[in-house]
Design a protein around this motif. Structure first.
Motif, PDB file in Angstrom:
ATOM      1  N   LYS A   1       2.749   2.340  -6.179  1.00 34.46           N
ATOM      2  CA  LYS A   1       2.409   2.613  -7.262  1.00 34.46           C
ATOM      3  C   LYS A   1       2.976   3.089  -8.148  1.00 34.46           C
ATOM      4  N   ILE A   2       4.336   3.841  -7.598  1.00 33.61           N
ATOM      5  CA  ILE A   2       5.461   4.436  -9.445  1.00 33.61           C
ATOM      6  C   ILE A   2       6.236   3.279  -9.745  1.00 33.61           C
TER       7      ILE A   2
ATOM      8  N   SER B   1       9.151   6.543   2.974  1.00 32.04           N
ATOM      9  CA  SER B   1       8.227   8.012   1.965  1.00 32.04           C
ATOM     10  C   SER B   1       7.971   8.535   4.423  1.00 32.04           C
TER      11      SER B   1
ATOM     12  N   SER C   1       5.681  10.176   5.775  1.00 34.92           N
ATOM     13  CA  SER C   1       4.028  10.078   5.881  1.00 34.92           C
ATOM     14  C   SER C   1       4.028  11.745   6.730  1.00 34.92           C
TER      15      SER C   1
ATOM     16  N   PHE D   1       5.548  15.076  -2.361  1.00 39.87           N
ATOM     17  CA  PHE D   1       6.186  13.699  -2.925  1.00 39.87           C
ATOM     18  C   PHE D   1       7.238  13.400  -1.589  1.00 39.87           C
TER      19      PHE D   1
ATOM     20  N   ASP E   1       1.040  -0.658  -0.084  1.00 37.97           N
ATOM     21  CA  ASP E   1      -0.060   0.036  -0.025  1.00 37.97           C
ATOM     22  C   ASP E   1       0.730   1.004  -0.185  1.00 37.97           C
ATOM     23  N   GLY E   2       2.066   1.382  -0.312  1.00 36.19           N
ATOM     24  CA  GLY E   2       3.278   2.299   0.071  1.00 36.19           C
ATOM     25  C   GLY E   2       2.420   2.869  -2.279  1.00 36.19           C
ATOM     26  N   GLN E   3       3.726   4.083  -1.966  1.00 33.00           N
ATOM     27  CA  GLN E   3       3.832   5.122  -2.777  1.00 33.00           C
ATOM     28  C   GLN E   3       5.411   4.331  -3.643  1.00 33.00           C
TER      29      GLN E   3
ATOM     30  N   LEU F   1      10.691  10.414  -0.677  1.00 37.02           N
ATOM     31  CA  LEU F   1      10.659   8.916  -1.195  1.00 37.02           C
ATOM     32  C   LEU F   1      12.164   9.412  -1.112  1.00 37.02           C
TER      33      LEU F   1
ATOM     34  N   GLU G   1       8.952   1.446   2.573  1.00 38.62           N
ATOM     35  CA  GLU G   1       8.491   1.410   1.127  1.00 38.62           C
ATOM     36  C   GLU G   1       8.740   0.111   0.352  1.00 38.62           C
TER      37      GLU G   1
END
Length: 274
Positions: A187-188, A226, A228, A233, A182-184, A235, A214
């Motif tokens: 998604k990338i 990341s 929070s 943004f 469920d991380g950033q 990372l 992540e």
């Protein structure tokens, strides 16, 4: 009249492939401090500058800054890129003595980048950290480091070998990292795991409050996080995505996401004058 010929670039010089577009987002890159011969120099690795350009951003190397100047630097920036370095973060910043005095430190960099990171996070400025920058961000926000990952029970040796090992081998794929579902980062990258290089002796011991894991190495070491509490943004990765980034789809996906975040910041805070 004396005719003076323009100086030719040295044979090893790397020409820029193309100019950046006008009003490209500006990304600050803190410099390291290293001696060359008998003189001190501010230095930034070419691969980091190239990575920022690949992200579509204008690299702005910051040689050093007084704490009272940090807000001015951030006012002109659309992003912050924390580079790797041969040096380690001084362990005094997480209340430990130096474990191995033979390893280099850079107290001059620590002095201003640690508060710079905290200010950047408060603003929500897009931030990308690599290797030392990953460790630097964790320490700046209250975390701690293993000074010798390879000496910790249950953890692997994440170092790349000595100078006798070819650079291409040192920076070659070393192990997978498993991305948080469920991380950033997932998604990338749109995949549950990726192969990364491994060129570090130190690593995360205690993750700072407010940081979100992540990615993990197979031995459980944190490889990416990341921030929070940052509204923008953020990372930080332990590996080196800047290495030959132009030919690495994973690296380019990360740099593209960072570059887009910097463009979005510029458009909101510093729109180009028409």
């Amino acid at each position: 009249m004396v005719h003076i010929e323009a100086a030719k670039p040295p044979a090893h010089a790397t020409p820029l492939a193309q100019a950046l577009p006008r009003h490209a987002p500006r990304v600050l890159i803190p410099a390291c401090n290293r001696p060359l011969g008998r003189h001190p120099f501010h230095m930034v690795g070419q691969k980091y500058v190239t990575a920022v350009r690949l992200a579509g951003c204008l690299p702005v190397v910051v040689p050093a800054a007084h704490p009272d100047e940090l807000a001015d630097w951030l006012d002109m920036a659309d992003g912050l890129f924390l580079t790797g370095s041969p040096s380690n973060v001084d362990p005094s910043h997480f209340d430990e003595p130096v474990h191995d005095p033979s390893l280099p430190l850079d107290p001059a960099r620590d002095q201003w980048t640690l508060p710079l990171i905290r200010l950047a996070v408060e603003r929500g400025l897009p931030l990308l950290g690599v290797c030392r920058g990953f460790q630097e961000a964790n320490v700046a926000l209250g975390g701690t480091l293993h000074q010798a990952v390879h000496e910790q029970p249950g953890l692997n040796d994440h170092r790349a070998g000595g100078d006798e090992v070819p650079v291409a081998v040192q920076y070659g794929p070393a192990h997978p990292v498993h991305l948080s579902p469920d991380g950033q980062l997932i998604k990338i990258l749109k995949t549950p795991s990726v192969q990364v290089n491994s060129v570090h002796g130190q690593g995360i011991k205690r993750l700072a409050p407010g940081l979100r894991v992540e990615a993990l190495a197979p031995d459980g070491l944190v490889e990416a996080f990341s921030i929070s509490q940052s509204p923008g943004f953020s990372l930080c990765v332990q590996w080196h995505p800047e290495w030959q980034a132009a030919t690495n789809p994973v690296s380019m996906a990360i740099l593209t996401a960072f570059g887009q975040a910097c463009q979005d910041w510029r458009d909101r805070h510093r729109p180009p004058s028409r």
